[in-house]
Design an enzyme around this catalytic site. Structure first.
Site, PDB file in Angstrom:
ATOM      1  N   GLY A  43       0.831  -1.203   0.000  1.00  0.00           N
ATOM      2  CA  GLY A  43       0.000   0.000   0.000  1.00  0.00           C
ATOM      3  C   GLY A  43       0.855   1.239   0.000  1.00  0.00           C
ATOM      4  O   GLY A  43       2.080   1.179  -0.089  1.00  0.00           O
ATOM      5  N   GLU A 120      10.905  -5.923  -2.446  1.00  0.00           N
ATOM      6  CA  GLU A 120      10.668  -7.358  -2.359  1.00  0.00           C
ATOM      7  C   GLU A 120       9.262  -7.555  -1.820  1.00  0.00           C
ATOM      8  O   GLU A 120       8.774  -6.749  -1.027  1.00  0.00           O
ATOM      9  CB  GLU A 120      11.680  -8.004  -1.406  1.00  0.00           C
TER      10      GLU A 120
END
Length: 149
Positions: A43, A120
């Site tokens: 987010g 990642e």
């Protein structure tokens, strides 16, 4: 303090889950912009032209490679940072307003973000998350989703 005297950031995050019961996995992204790398919910900042739902779907795609479908709003969280704790040189306090949604994957494939705030993404069990170096929004989102106490 009047709202024009501080900076506000609207952000949207997703608790992306896979599995059920004791086999639940949660998708996290490795945030690289703080003083140390920490795991976070996928987010981030909602763009000016977006609503919070569009923002979180875009952020999940950018940070993880997955297309997400929202299952509902879990809640809204906010916090305030004093100017000396901010990552930018300013004398203005900062208020973060974070909407948190539950979501699941409907397409795409796991891929790291390139040249972004994360580098990642990975699935974790709740036991694995408990020992990770993570930002506060992870626990807030997991509590809102009823995944931890």
């Amino acid at each position: 303090m009047h709202y024009t005297a501080y900076d506000t950031r609207l952000a949207s995050y997703a608790v992306v889950v896979d599995g059920e019961g004791g086999d639940v996995r949660v998708l996290l992204a490795l945030w690289n912009e703080g003083t140390r790398r920490q795991w976070t919910l996928p987010g981030g900042g909602v763009e000016l032209h977006e609503n919070v739902e569009q923002g979180v779907v875009r952020e999940v795609r950018e940070e993880t490679g997955y297309e997400a479908e929202l299952c509902g709003l879990l809640g809204v969280d906010s916090y305030v940072l004093d100017p000396h704790r901010r990552h930018v040189d300013t004398d203005r306090p900062f208020k973060a307003v974070r909407t948190i949604f539950k979501a699941h994957v409907v397409g795409g494939e796991l891929a790291p973000e390139v040249d972004g705030s994360t580098d990642e993404a990975r699935w974790f069990s709740l036991d694995e998350i408990a020992v990770l170096d993570r930002v506060s929004v992870v626990d807030i989102g997991l509590r809102m989703a009823g995944l931890i106490a």
